[in-house]
Scaffold this active site. Structure first.
Site, PDB file in Angstrom:
ATOM      1  N   LEU A 196      52.478   6.183  17.764  1.00  0.00           N
ATOM      2  CA  LEU A 196      51.695   6.361  16.535  1.00  0.00           C
ATOM      3  C   LEU A 196      50.838   7.624  16.599  1.00  0.00           C
ATOM      4  CD1 LEU A 196      50.626   2.657  15.797  1.00  0.00           C
ATOM      5  CD2 LEU A 196      52.569   3.935  14.872  1.00  0.00           C
ATOM      6  N   ASP A 224      61.457   3.264  20.229  1.00  0.00           N
ATOM      7  CA  ASP A 224      60.946   4.533  20.770  1.00  0.00           C
ATOM      8  C   ASP A 224      60.760   5.537  19.637  1.00  0.00           C
ATOM      9  OD1 ASP A 224      59.962   6.492  22.385  1.00  0.00           O
ATOM     10  OD2 ASP A 224      61.764   6.778  23.586  1.00  0.00           O
ATOM     11  N   HIS A 247      57.883  -0.467  21.573  1.00  0.00           N
ATOM     12  CA  HIS A 247      57.795   0.929  22.006  1.00  0.00           C
ATOM     13  C   HIS A 247      57.798   1.856  20.801  1.00  0.00           C
ATOM     14  CE1 HIS A 247      59.342   3.888  25.310  1.00  0.00           C
ATOM     15  NE2 HIS A 247      58.717   4.568  24.360  1.00  0.00           N
TER      16      HIS A 247
HETATM   17  O1  DOR Z   1      62.029  11.250  23.654  1.00  0.00           O
HETATM   18  C1  DOR Z   1      60.946  10.813  23.983  1.00  0.00           C
HETATM   19  N1  DOR Z   1      59.844  11.075  23.283  1.00  0.00           N
HETATM   20  N2  DOR Z   1      60.873  10.058  25.083  1.00  0.00           N
HETATM   21  C2  DOR Z   1      59.681   9.699  25.594  1.00  0.00           C
HETATM   22  O2  DOR Z   1      59.667   9.018  26.584  1.00  0.00           O
HETATM   23  C3  DOR Z   1      58.421  10.160  24.976  1.00  0.00           C
HETATM   24  C4  DOR Z   1      58.622  10.394  23.542  1.00  0.00           C
HETATM   25  C5  DOR Z   1      57.484  11.124  22.888  1.00  0.00           C
HETATM   26  O3  DOR Z   1      56.329  10.792  23.151  1.00  0.00           O
HETATM   27  O4  DOR Z   1      57.743  11.981  22.032  1.00  0.00           O
END
Ligand code: DOR
Length: 465
Positions: free
Chosen positions: A74, A329, A71
């Site tokens: 990019l 993430d 996760h």
């Molecule tokens: O904090 C987050 N940022 N959670 C997400 O699910 C998406 C991500 C983002 O794309 O910045």
């Protein structure tokens, strides 16, 4: 992957941890022609090697398969001011990640086979590590109709996700699971119920109250997971819970595992190590970290940071294997996206370069998880979630013939987080100025050194998926 001019690399005398072989021993490893040639324990005799063998003395170091991130963002195409495939994968290499799955909430979102192919092309031209595109579940991530999941899979998508939002519609999620069963690929669900979240930007609790921030309860997460598990039991398919963050999620996962449902889950380094007290400036006194800013916008993240009870449940679940993988993430944003008030800031943390140091400092050094278990959750755990894609790339740890994706880690080395030194364009870290103990010193992808801490160098374009 290119395999010419890679020569041989001998990494000797390190503590080799390889979850694929259940190995934890002092060993030597030889990488040759892009593959692991052998791993030897219990002998000091190293056979004759070609004169041009690159030698790394790994005494005192830990040597493991490269980390796999299920996760990360990019931001290509369309948000290159936040990150590019080039900068994001250079950041990944610095973080020890040799394969990254790229989320499709780009502009446009990755919802067609052609767009999946364009990510592969971009990676072939500029990436330092392997990139596996994730396709959307619904067309345009709009939650109205399914994307062409079969076409996305045929183009090479490793997973499907509408990350950033949940697939809230029951019928749509049911159809997506049916497709997932047919294709043998997982749906990575962003479990936040839009009806519960509303305009919330924080977890319901003391910190949000003190700061007067709109907040939502943990039910935002459990509502979706509970619904998805019911559908999964009906349809089959493969469900993957992205960024699990609550005690309720852990309970549901434990129950579902007990019933043999095909569900996997990931947790982020920040949800494992920071609580919502960080919003009040209390960042990590137990690690000697200085206080952070109150309502620091780098802490604005979805799902939100939660209370200690939730964090403890996540750490327990990770240790027990109820949560299969750690995923960063990694969500880079520009300074402008994070300027202004907490409620208006874009959600996300730039975390791929701090993940290992943070996990070592907050979880391994404190005895909350053993190093081999941590390594498993960063390597074999995520490899199982992407299944076929990992097999196709030869990601089989340090077994002979496996792709030579290897990291060397210094478990004792301290360093201070300075976002200006990040390769990522996203400087949005809540760990600015924090001292971490545990550092990635070398990263190899397909036998090519793509990062070395001493040299601060990355071979651009060395790794082609
Ligand atoms: O904090 C987050 N940022 N959670 C997400 O699910 C998406 C991500 C983002 O794309 O910045």
């Amino acid at each position: 992957m290119t395999s010419s001019s890679q020569g041989s690399v001998l990494i000797s005398g390190g503590r080799v941890i390889d979850p694929w072989q259940n190995l934890d021993a002092i060993a030597d490893i030889l990488l040759r022609d892009g593959r692991v040639a052998w791993t030897r324990t219990g002998t000091n005799v190293i056979p004759d090697l070609p004169a041009d063998t690159h030698r790394i003395d790994a005494a005192g170091m830990v040597v493991t398969p490269g980390f796999i991130d299920l996760h990360c963002h990019l931001r290509e195409p369309g948000q290159e001011h936040k990150e590019t495939i080039e900068s994001g994968t250079r950041a990944a290499a610095r973080g020890g990640f040799t394969t990254v799955c790229a989320m499709p909430n780009t502009e446009p979102s990755i919802d067609t086979p052609e767009l999946v192919k364009s990510i592969f092309r971009g990676a072939a031209a500029t990436a330092s590590v392997r990139v596996l595109p994730i396709g959307t579940i619904t067309a345009g991530r709009a939650g109205r109709e399914l994307a062409d999941l079969g076409g996305l899979a045929a183009a090479g998508a490793a997973l499907f996700s509408d990350d950033g939002s949940a697939v809230a519609n029951d019928d749509l999620m049911r159809s997506a699971l049916v497709e997932s069963a047919r294709l043998g690929l997982s749906l990575s669900q962003h479990s936040e119920d839009p009806d519960v979240i509303g305009n919330a930007v924080a977890h319901e609790g003391e910190a949000a109250k003190e700061l007067g921030l709109p907040s939502a309860s943990a039910e935002a997460e459990t509502n979706i997971i509970e619904r998805d598990l019911k559908l999964l039991a009906e349809t089959g398919g493969r469900l993957h819970v992205a960024h699990a963050s609550t005690t309720g999620a852990v309970d549901l996962l434990r129950g579902a595992r007990g019933r043999g449902l095909p569900v996997t889950a990931e947790v982020t380094p920040h949800h494992l190590t920071l609580t919502d007290r960080a919003l009040l400036g209390e960042r990590g006194p137990e690690h000697g970290w200085p206080n952070g800013r109150v309502a620091d916008t780098s802490l604005r993240v979805n799902p939100p940071l939660r209370s200690e009870e939730h964090v403890n449940a996540l750490v327990d679940a990770l240790r027990e294997g109820v949560i299969d993988a750690i995923a960063t993430d990694h969500a880079p944003h520009s300074a402008q996206d994070k300027a202004g008030g907490f409620a208006g800031a874009a959600p996300g943390i730039s975390g791929i370069e701090t993940a290992f140091g943070l996990l070592m400092t907050a979880l391994v050094r404190t005895g909350r998880i053993a190093l081999p278990a941590l390594i498993e959750r960063l390597t074999l755990g995520p490899a199982k979630v992407i299944g076929t894609a990992a097999d196709t790339l030869g990601l089989r740890g340090l077994t002979p013939g496996a792709a030579a994706d290897v990291v060397v880690l210094d478990p004792d080395r301290s360093w201070t987080v300075r976002s200006e030194e990040f390769a990522s364009l996203g400087k949005n870290t809540p760990l600015e100025g924090c001292e971490l103990r545990g550092m990635v010193t070398h990263t190899f992808v397909g036998g090519v050194q793509v990062y070395a801490a001493e040299e601060q160098s990355v071979a651009h374009g060395a790794a082609r998926s």
